[in-house]
Scaffold this motif. Structure first.
Motif, mmCIF file in Angstrom:
data_model
loop_
_atom_site.group_PDB
_atom_site.id
_atom_site.type_symbol
_atom_site.label_atom_id
_atom_site.label_comp_id
_atom_site.label_asym_id
_atom_site.label_seq_id
_atom_site.Cartn_x
_atom_site.Cartn_y
_atom_site.Cartn_z
ATOM 1 N N GLN A 180 17.908 81.295 26.635
ATOM 2 C CA GLN A 180 17.739 79.675 26.227
ATOM 3 C C GLN A 180 19.272 79.223 26.153
ATOM 4 O OE1 GLN A 180 14.729 78.940 23.731
ATOM 5 N NE2 GLN A 180 12.973 78.990 25.462
ATOM 6 N N THR A 187 20.798 78.842 29.314
ATOM 7 C CA THR A 187 20.545 77.825 30.108
ATOM 8 C C THR A 187 20.907 76.251 29.262
ATOM 9 O OG1 THR A 187 18.260 78.584 30.459
ATOM 10 C CG2 THR A 187 18.331 76.496 30.632
ATOM 11 N N PRO A 235 13.820 76.691 30.034
ATOM 12 C CA PRO A 235 14.068 75.811 28.667
ATOM 13 C C PRO A 235 12.702 75.899 27.845
ATOM 14 C CG PRO A 235 14.268 74.287 30.452
ATOM 15 C CD PRO A 235 14.023 75.581 31.172
ATOM 16 N N PHE A 254 12.969 69.155 31.301
ATOM 17 C CA PHE A 254 14.381 69.573 30.980
ATOM 18 C C PHE A 254 15.252 68.901 32.016
ATOM 19 C CE2 PHE A 254 18.422 71.953 31.572
ATOM 20 C CZ PHE A 254 18.681 71.998 30.287
ATOM 21 N N ALA A 256 16.884 72.841 25.649
ATOM 22 C CA ALA A 256 16.763 73.861 26.310
ATOM 23 C C ALA A 256 16.403 75.101 25.073
ATOM 24 C CB ALA A 256 17.880 74.529 26.706
#
Length: 406
Positions: A174, A177, A261, A268, A349
């Motif tokens: 994550q 991301t 996320p 997101f 995220a």
């Protein structure tokens, strides 16, 4: 009063939007992403360094009596001699004889470790994901042999127990991301926010800004220009996104698959849109305030370097805060208005809570209005030379907009 200013702002926004969209230079503007791609490659090296700081895995140890402490001392003594990075070891629990430890549960609960060593020094058990086990089994065997004897004659076999994923691994995915979201947000704002400067200087040069200032309040004028440039930016993003989608459908290589996320992809992406709008409005309002002091294109070029450096510093600050979760640095990045959109997008995220985003968006919107009001007042006093009692007489806005400059 506020509704009247808002209506005036939207009239100015519609005028500027149509003027920019139907200009010949807008075609060249759409080719602008070629330069940020180069900058993005450079920013990627910084992101790799941040990821290196974050990817410092920890292995938990839960063994009987003081065997875990002996294993950790062996690790510390041999870490410098090992090829490649060596994870940190930490004691999760010191077990009594016959006591067991739920390694899978520790990984699932988010204990902050990437793998867990249980069993004994004679028969260690390593629990973790498949990629971790493949690279750490030999290392654990070496440390266990050293913990048993300073001059080991044999090395114990390490039994492995594979888990699908761990909380630590999910967090690292994550983080990737979050980094991707921050880089994309930075590239878009760097490319698009500078339009506000050139637009304002152009209208100052041909005296249109003074004509408009005679019709509406300066803060409504500034807000209208921000809305117009934001709308132009969204058109550009839509064109670039469509072009990318066509390339992917045509068989070009797609972007790497990112981990989902914490708030989910729909939220997101929605928050990403809102935070882009806020980042653009915050930087754009600052640019309007600064550009209002510039009277020529040369002065704008002189201002462009410190402005670009400011954008880079904001991005670096938010990226650095990403690698320091739970510290005052992360809190400062969230509270500081210009870096707040970047820091909060990273939060989306990594954390599922939604209420902090509502507070952050309200906080950022309040700063947009404050900066616009301060910039408009500064512009009115220093450029138009009119104070509170010396404001020019305002005429009808539609009549002013129909007037052609000489």
């Amino acid at each position: 009063m506020f509704a009247e200013k808002l209506r005036a702002a939207f009239v100015v926004a519609r005028r500027d939007f149509v003027a920019v969209i139907f200009s010949k230079t807008f075609i060249f503007f759409l080719a602008g992403p070629l330069f940020p791609l180069v900058v993005g490659a450079m920013a990627g090296s910084i992101g790799a360094q941040v990821q290196q700081d974050l990817d410092n895995p920890t292995v938990g140890v839960a063994m009987p009596a003081h065997q875990g402490d002996r294993l950790i001392r062996a690790r510390d003594a041999m870490a410098d001699r090992m090829a490649g990075p060596v994870p940190s070891f930490v004691v999760l629990e010191r077990l009594r004889d016959g006591e067991t430890f739920d390694a899978r549960g520790a990984l699932a609960k988010g204990s902050g470790v990437a793998a867990v060593i249980t069993g004994t020094l004679d028969a260690p058990v390593l629990t973790g994901t498949a990629e971790r086990l493949g690279s750490w089994q030999g290392m654990v065997s070496t440390f266990a042999a050293r913990a048993r004897s300073a001059s080991p004659a044999s090395f114990p076999d390490v039994r492995s127990e594979v888990v699908t994923t761990s909380v630590a691994q999910q967090r690292n995915q994550q983080v990737l991301t979050a980094q991707a979201g921050q880089v994309l947000l930075f590239l878009l704002t760097m490319l698009l926010a500078g339009m506000v400067l050139s637009n304002l200087v152009e209208e100052k040069g041909n005296k249109i800004i003074e004509v408009l200032a005679a019709a509406i309040p300066m803060d409504a004028l500034f807000l209208g220009k921000l809305f117009a440039m934001l709308a132009v930016s969204l058109v550009g993003i839509a064109v670039w996104g469509t072009g990318y989608g066509v390339l992917v459908v045509a068989g070009a290589r797609a972007m790497p698959v990112l981990a989902a996320p914490a708030v989910g992809w729909p939220l997101f992406l929605g928050l990403g849109f809102l935070y882009f709008a806020m980042a653009y409005l915050l930087l754009g309002s600052l640019f309007l305030s600064i550009g209002g002091m510039a009277s020529t294109v040369r002065e704008v070029q002189t201002l462009s370097m410190p402005i670009t450096m400011m954008q880079l510093m904001v991005f670096f600050f938010a990226s650095y805060a990403l690698a320091r979760p739970g510290t005052w640095i992360e809190t400062a990045a969230i509270v500081f208005p210009v870096s707040s959109p970047f820091a909060m997008l990273a939060q989306a995220a990594q954390k599922p809570a939604l209420w902090p985003h509502l507070l952050a968006l309200g906080w950022q919107a309040a700063w947009v209005l404050l900066i616009v009001r301060m910039g408009a007042g500064l512009f009115r006093r220093t450029v138009l030379k009119s104070g509170a009692g010396g404001a020019p007489r305002r005429r009808g806005l539609q009549a002013v907009l129909r007037r052609r400059p000489a």
